[in-house]
Design a protein around this motif. Structure first.
Motif, PDB file in Angstrom:
ATOM      1  N   GLY A 220       0.819  -1.206   0.000  1.00 50.09           N
ATOM      2  CA  GLY A 220       0.000   0.000   0.000  1.00 50.09           C
ATOM      3  C   GLY A 220       0.855   1.260   0.000  1.00 50.09           C
ATOM      4  N   PRO A 221       0.254   2.416  -0.285  1.00 52.59           N
ATOM      5  CA  PRO A 221       1.040   3.660  -0.389  1.00 52.59           C
ATOM      6  C   PRO A 221       1.738   4.058   0.904  1.00 52.59           C
ATOM      7  CG  PRO A 221      -1.329   4.100  -0.471  1.00 52.59           C
ATOM      8  CD  PRO A 221      -1.157   2.626  -0.605  1.00 52.59           C
ATOM      9  N   ASP A 222       1.086   3.882   2.044  1.00 51.59           N
ATOM     10  CA  ASP A 222       1.723   4.283   3.298  1.00 51.59           C
ATOM     11  C   ASP A 222       2.925   3.399   3.600  1.00 51.59           C
ATOM     12  OD1 ASP A 222       1.714   5.769   5.948  1.00 51.59           O
ATOM     13  OD2 ASP A 222       1.491   3.706   6.660  1.00 51.59           O
ATOM     14  N   ARG A 223       2.751   2.092   3.471  1.00 52.86           N
ATOM     15  CA  ARG A 223       3.864   1.185   3.742  1.00 52.86           C
ATOM     16  C   ARG A 223       4.970   1.378   2.711  1.00 52.86           C
ATOM     17  NH1 ARG A 223       5.473  -0.768   8.478  1.00 52.86           N
ATOM     18  NH2 ARG A 223       6.285  -2.890   8.395  1.00 52.86           N
ATOM     19  N   TYR A 224       4.594   1.677   1.471  1.00 60.27           N
ATOM     20  CA  TYR A 224       5.612   1.911   0.445  1.00 60.27           C
ATOM     21  C   TYR A 224       6.454   3.135   0.801  1.00 60.27           C
ATOM     22  CZ  TYR A 224       7.841   2.423  -4.101  1.00 60.27           C
ATOM     23  OH  TYR A 224       8.768   2.509  -5.103  1.00 60.27           O
ATOM     24  N   ASN A 225       5.813   4.190   1.287  1.00 58.29           N
ATOM     25  CA  ASN A 225       6.579   5.371   1.686  1.00 58.29           C
ATOM     26  C   ASN A 225       7.548   5.049   2.818  1.00 58.29           C
ATOM     27  OD1 ASN A 225       5.485   7.100  -0.191  1.00 58.29           O
ATOM     28  ND2 ASN A 225       3.880   7.866   1.171  1.00 58.29           N
ATOM     29  N   GLN A 226       7.115   4.200   3.750  1.00 61.99           N
ATOM     30  CA  GLN A 226       8.024   3.785   4.813  1.00 61.99           C
ATOM     31  C   GLN A 226       9.188   2.957   4.247  1.00 61.99           C
ATOM     32  OE1 GLN A 226       6.353   2.316   8.600  1.00 61.99           O
ATOM     33  NE2 GLN A 226       4.323   2.775   7.779  1.00 61.99           N
TER      34      GLN A 226
ATOM     35  N   THR B  14      11.610   5.186   2.321  1.00 64.37           N
ATOM     36  CA  THR B  14      12.437   5.970   3.246  1.00 64.37           C
ATOM     37  C   THR B  14      13.432   5.091   3.977  1.00 64.37           C
ATOM     38  OG1 THR B  14      10.584   7.500   3.565  1.00 64.37           O
ATOM     39  CG2 THR B  14      12.353   7.569   5.200  1.00 64.37           C
ATOM     40  N   MET B  15      12.964   3.933   4.424  1.00 65.01           N
ATOM     41  CA  MET B  15      13.849   3.013   5.140  1.00 65.01           C
ATOM     42  C   MET B  15      15.002   2.552   4.257  1.00 65.01           C
ATOM     43  SD  MET B  15      13.098   2.235   8.361  1.00 65.01           S
ATOM     44  CE  MET B  15      13.855   0.626   8.488  1.00 65.01           C
ATOM     45  N   HIS B  16      14.714   2.244   3.000  1.00 67.62           N
ATOM     46  CA  HIS B  16      15.767   1.757   2.110  1.00 67.62           C
ATOM     47  C   HIS B  16      16.861   2.809   1.953  1.00 67.62           C
ATOM     48  CE1 HIS B  16      17.822  -0.034  -1.298  1.00 67.62           C
ATOM     49  NE2 HIS B  16      17.664   1.095  -1.973  1.00 67.62           N
ATOM     50  N   GLY B  17      16.487   4.026   1.607  1.00 66.38           N
ATOM     51  CA  GLY B  17      17.484   5.068   1.400  1.00 66.38           C
ATOM     52  C   GLY B  17      18.230   5.414   2.674  1.00 66.38           C
ATOM     53  N   THR B  18      17.491   5.570   3.776  1.00 66.52           N
ATOM     54  CA  THR B  18      18.117   5.919   5.051  1.00 66.52           C
ATOM     55  C   THR B  18      19.047   4.811   5.509  1.00 66.52           C
ATOM     56  OG1 THR B  18      16.171   7.228   5.663  1.00 66.52           O
ATOM     57  CG2 THR B  18      17.656   6.555   7.443  1.00 66.52           C
ATOM     58  N   ASN B  19      18.595   3.576   5.404  1.00 68.82           N
ATOM     59  CA  ASN B  19      19.400   2.433   5.816  1.00 68.82           C
ATOM     60  C   ASN B  19      20.691   2.350   5.008  1.00 68.82           C
ATOM     61  OD1 ASN B  19      19.345  -0.493   7.175  1.00 68.82           O
ATOM     62  ND2 ASN B  19      19.943  -0.739   5.049  1.00 68.82           N
ATOM     63  N   MET B  20      20.571   2.457   3.685  1.00 70.98           N
ATOM     64  CA  MET B  20      21.748   2.293   2.840  1.00 70.98           C
ATOM     65  C   MET B  20      22.747   3.430   3.013  1.00 70.98           C
ATOM     66  SD  MET B  20      21.512  -0.578   1.499  1.00 70.98           S
ATOM     67  CE  MET B  20      20.710  -1.809   0.508  1.00 70.98           C
ATOM     68  N   MET B  21      22.276   4.650   3.154  1.00 74.21           N
ATOM     69  CA  MET B  21      23.185   5.792   3.254  1.00 74.21           C
ATOM     70  C   MET B  21      23.778   5.936   4.645  1.00 74.21           C
ATOM     71  SD  MET B  21      23.370   7.024   0.238  1.00 74.21           S
ATOM     72  CE  MET B  21      24.049   8.653   0.395  1.00 74.21           C
ATOM     73  N   PHE B  22      22.950   5.820   5.679  1.00 74.77           N
ATOM     74  CA  PHE B  22      23.393   6.145   7.034  1.00 74.77           C
ATOM     75  C   PHE B  22      23.801   4.921   7.859  1.00 74.77           C
ATOM     76  CE2 PHE B  22      20.574   9.696   5.875  1.00 74.77           C
ATOM     77  CZ  PHE B  22      21.444  10.754   6.076  1.00 74.77           C
TER      78      PHE B  22
ATOM     79  N   ALA C 196       7.760   3.740  11.175  1.00 71.05           N
ATOM     80  CA  ALA C 196       9.017   4.106  10.532  1.00 71.05           C
ATOM     81  C   ALA C 196       8.868   5.437   9.805  1.00 71.05           C
ATOM     82  CB  ALA C 196       9.427   3.023   9.548  1.00 71.05           C
ATOM     83  N   PRO C 197       9.961   6.158   9.611  1.00 71.38           N
ATOM     84  CA  PRO C 197       9.906   7.407   8.837  1.00 71.38           C
ATOM     85  C   PRO C 197       9.316   7.168   7.452  1.00 71.38           C
ATOM     86  CG  PRO C 197      12.032   7.165   9.912  1.00 71.38           C
ATOM     87  CD  PRO C 197      11.318   5.873  10.118  1.00 71.38           C
ATOM     88  N   ASP C 198       8.587   8.149   6.953  1.00 68.39           N
ATOM     89  CA  ASP C 198       7.934   8.023   5.649  1.00 68.39           C
ATOM     90  C   ASP C 198       8.135   9.278   4.803  1.00 68.39           C
ATOM     91  OD1 ASP C 198       6.403   9.752   7.136  1.00 68.39           O
ATOM     92  OD2 ASP C 198       4.482   8.772   6.729  1.00 68.39           O
ATOM     93  N   VAL C 199       9.203  10.037   5.081  1.00 67.82           N
ATOM     94  CA  VAL C 199       9.405  11.339   4.444  1.00 67.82           C
ATOM     95  C   VAL C 199      10.567  11.313   3.463  1.00 67.82           C
ATOM     96  CG1 VAL C 199       8.355  12.683   6.296  1.00 67.82           C
ATOM     97  CG2 VAL C 199      10.773  12.053   6.458  1.00 67.82           C
TER      98      VAL C 199
ATOM     99  N   LYS D  54       5.243  10.546  15.098  1.00 68.76           N
ATOM    100  CA  LYS D  54       6.639  10.557  15.502  1.00 68.76           C
ATOM    101  C   LYS D  54       7.584  10.041  14.420  1.00 68.76           C
ATOM    102  CE  LYS D  54       6.073  12.214  19.605  1.00 68.76           C
ATOM    103  NZ  LYS D  54       6.641  13.557  19.923  1.00 68.76           N
ATOM    104  N   ARG D  55       7.067   9.814  13.223  1.00 72.53           N
ATOM    105  CA  ARG D  55       7.906   9.188  12.202  1.00 72.53           C
ATOM    106  C   ARG D  55       9.089  10.076  11.821  1.00 72.53           C
ATOM    107  NH1 ARG D  55       3.498   6.407   8.038  1.00 72.53           N
ATOM    108  NH2 ARG D  55       2.797   4.763   9.489  1.00 72.53           N
ATOM    109  N   ALA D  56       8.834  11.333  11.537  1.00 74.98           N
ATOM    110  CA  ALA D  56       9.925  12.235  11.168  1.00 74.98           C
ATOM    111  C   ALA D  56      10.858  12.484  12.352  1.00 74.98           C
ATOM    112  CB  ALA D  56       9.361  13.553  10.645  1.00 74.98           C
ATOM    113  N   ASP D  57      10.319  12.463  13.567  1.00 70.90           N
ATOM    114  CA  ASP D  57      11.170  12.638  14.748  1.00 70.90           C
ATOM    115  C   ASP D  57      12.160  11.487  14.870  1.00 70.90           C
ATOM    116  OD1 ASP D  57       9.715  14.942  15.477  1.00 70.90           O
ATOM    117  OD2 ASP D  57       8.188  13.697  16.422  1.00 70.90           O
ATOM    118  N   ILE D  58      11.695  10.276  14.606  1.00 68.29           N
ATOM    119  CA  ILE D  58      12.581   9.116  14.667  1.00 68.29           C
ATOM    120  C   ILE D  58      13.685   9.250  13.634  1.00 68.29           C
ATOM    121  CG2 ILE D  58      12.683   6.632  14.208  1.00 68.29           C
ATOM    122  CD1 ILE D  58       9.886   6.456  15.513  1.00 68.29           C
TER     123      ILE D  58
END
Length: 637
Positions: free
Chosen positions: A81-87, A90-98, A151-154, A171-175
């Protein structure tokens, strides 16, 4: 005995090799069991942990990428779904970069740099232990939030105002913002350790013009981390203050500026590409020289290219902002900078080709990954010059063309050399060889499937497929190409599966390696494989740029270090002349406790700003325990 009747302090001059090894092992050892695992400050143990943890995050991030490709394989798919896809996006890019790209490169340095410069431990070893625990805590925070559907979705870039308080509810963006703090504190700590280790703990005789190229690449990378990462920490801290305290750094209605986020983020974000790429360059230079059976061609140009890349990296950040409406003169400057940085990259590639041309290349698995890197990085560099052009970038900026370019630069420019480096240094870390057969299968699958996955994305981008979408309409002409890309991504994942199988199998039952199975030239191969806890029985004296080739047989050594305490040689910055003996801290539980206290404070602050005040108390207590004199030999003046 001394003249006043006091016993002489034991030094390595007093003992034979076997007795010296035993005494040094008693002084430098990490105890067995849980307590030893929690208190160790051995850079090799911590480096292996860093590498293993980062590769676990790579595998998890790869599964997220595979999930996204399954969703996009067909139009109007309902797999995610769109919400889980956004998570997931975001998780893929954040995980791989950071959590993977930057940490794994620093992890390789944590393990290798002290060995390559001829010292017994990294500078500030307790800070090194602290950095790992903080990195692990940040990764667990991100993945636990994903498991709890918060999880973050931004996006991994977290653009405001979408990540701000007006639009980013919950709290997604805060995390996301607080996870950045974890990873950047960890990265900054390691960067400081690397700089001090290289400039003040080099083996006698290892002058600046004899430092191994991989070590040079990590020095430049460390300075990039120190200068670039405070920008993203400032950006994420300002974001969380806007969200939790009510400040207005990014709110134009109250005098803030949404573009401030992009300037701060990309002032870090483009140097980060080179924070990932420059260590890979050092790995390539090392592997090419070893398997060409000759010193690297153009040592000075290669070092100057590393430094030039580091300097130019800070003049590229607007490269990512060509469509936001900046002044044309400014865009012209950043276009020129974006094209100019291709010059040092070209210098490096031609030096590697000259090394291969003048040598006798041996096509072992590490060398295959290096050749794959050269091909893929050249393609990524060419598309980088294309998107540096403002008119072209305006057309493709939000399309899959940029996704393809980004992955060619980062996967082709960093992951391929990293995999080659794992095959190259695996014998040093474990004492066992990886399989040539499985290595060639892994290379073939990864190289072929990578190009089949990401090269067609250029075409999708030119056909107008936007990035950051979770589905598309059947009438759009993208379905066939997306299915092909998704199937290729499955094959790519199989290639990485073969690699992981090879790593696990070889660590358990691989062929015994010997001290220097590649006949390499740098100091890390002058120790047993894997190295003892004290690295070197006696500190070597370096008389050439490639000491193991220039000084075959026994290296000259520097003697006189104590055996009853952890002692290092401190050397001069330029000529690496021995200046003093310095103690190295023993194992301690306080770095772990300090990391736990910091973790509690940072996570608590997501829910209450008062956590910063009350959470500072346990941090202060743990730091007091950390630095309190312990009445050990290392506390002696």
């Amino acid at each position: 005995m001394t003249k006043d009747g006091k016993p002489t302090k034991p030094t390595d001059l007093m003992f034979g090799d076997e007795d010296l090894d035993r005494r040094l092992a008693q002084t430098w050892m990490t105890p067995d069991g849980i307590w030893g695992a929690l208190t160790t400050v051995d850079h090799k143990i911590i480096g292996r942990r860093y590498i293993a943890t980062a590769f676990i995050f790579l595998a998890m991030g790869g599964l997220l990428a595979l999930a996204m490709r399954l969703q996009l394989a067909r139009p109007e798919a309902r797999f995610i779904g769109p919400d889980r896809y956004n998570q997931i996006f975001t998780m893929h890019g954040t995980n791989m970069m950071f959590l993977f790209a930057v940490p794994v490169m620093e992890a390789m340095a944590v393990y290798l740099v002290p060995l390559m410069v001829g010292t017994r431990n990294i500078a500030f070893p307790r800070l090194n232990a602290f950095s790992y625990w903080i990195f692990l805590a940040g990764g667990l925070l991100l993945w636990v939030s994903f498991a709890l559907d918060t999880a973050p979705d931004v996006g991994w870039f977290a653009y405001v105002p979408l990540s701000g308080p007006q639009y980013g509810a919950g709290k997604r963006a805060d995390i996301w913002a607080q996870m950045i703090t974890f990873t950047e504190v960890s990265a900054l700590a390691v960067a400081v350790e690397i700089v001090v280790t290289v400039f003040k703990q080099r083996a006698p005789g290892m002058s600046l013009d004899r430092i191994p190229l991989f070590v040079w690449s990590m020095v430049v990378t460390a300075f990039l981390v120190i200068m670039a990462m405070p920008a993203i920490m400032l950006a994420s801290s300002s974001l969380i203050l806007d969200r939790l305290v009510g400040t207005h750094f990014y709110n134009p209605a109250e005098g803030g500026d949404a573009l401030l986020w992009q300037h701060l983020f990309w002032f870090f974000g483009h140097p980060e590409v080179y924070i990932i790429f420059l260590p890979a360059v050092g790995m390539v230079s090392t592997i090419v020289a070893t398997f060409s059976r000759r010193p690297a061609f153009g040592y000075l140009p290669l070092v100057m290219a590393l430094i030039a890349t580091g300097v130019l990296a800070f003049g590229l950040w607007v490269h990512h902002m060509f469509v936001v409406g900046l002044p044309k003169l400014g865009e012209s400057f950043f276009t020129a900078s974006s094209m100019a940085i291709a010059i040092p990259a070209g210098v490096q590639i031609f030096c590697w080709l000259a090394t291969l041309w003048g040598g006798q290349p041996v096509l072992k698995t590490p060398m295959l990954f290096v050749l794959g890197f050269i091909v893929t990085f050249v393609i990524g560099g060419l598309t980088g010059v294309m998107v540096a052009s403002v008119p072209f970038d305006t057309q493709v900026h939000d399309t899959y063309f940029v996704v393809a370019h980004f992955h060619y630069v980062l996967v082709g420019g960093a992951v391929f050399p990293l995999l080659g480096a794992i095959y190259y240094w695996f014998p040093k870390m474990t004492g066992r060889m990886m399989s040539e057969t499985l290595g060639r299968w892994a290379f073939g699958l990864i190289f072929g499937a990578f190009n089949l996955t990401f090269f067609p994305m250029h075409i999708l981008g030119l056909e107008g497929m936007p990035r950051r979408i979770y589905t598309y309409q059947p009438e759009m002409p993208w379905a066939g190409m997306n299915m092909f890309v998704s199937l290729s991504a499955v094959v790519l994942s199989l290639g990485f599966l073969v690699f992981f199988i090879d790593v696990i199998r070889s660590a358990r039952s691989g062929r015994i390696a010997g001290e220097n199975p590649w006949n390499a030239s740098t100091l890390e191969w002058a120790t047993p494989s894997p190295p003892p806890c004290f690295n070197f029985r006696r500190i070597p004296v370096v008389g050439a740029r490639d000491p193991l080739w220039a000084q075959p047989g026994e290296l000259a050594v520097a003697a006189g270090l104590r055996t009853d305490r952890r002692e290092l040689i401190v050397s001069s910055v330029v000529e690496a002349q021995a200046e003093a003996r310095e103690s190295s801290p023993r194992n301690s539980i306080w770095p772990l406790l300090a990391a736990l206290a910091t973790t509690v404070m940072l996570i608590w602050s997501i829910f209450s700003p008062w956590a910063v005040i009350w959470g500072s108390i346990p941090i202060g207590i743990t730091l007091t325990g950390w630095f309190w004199p312990k009445q050990t030999p290392e506390d002696e003046s």
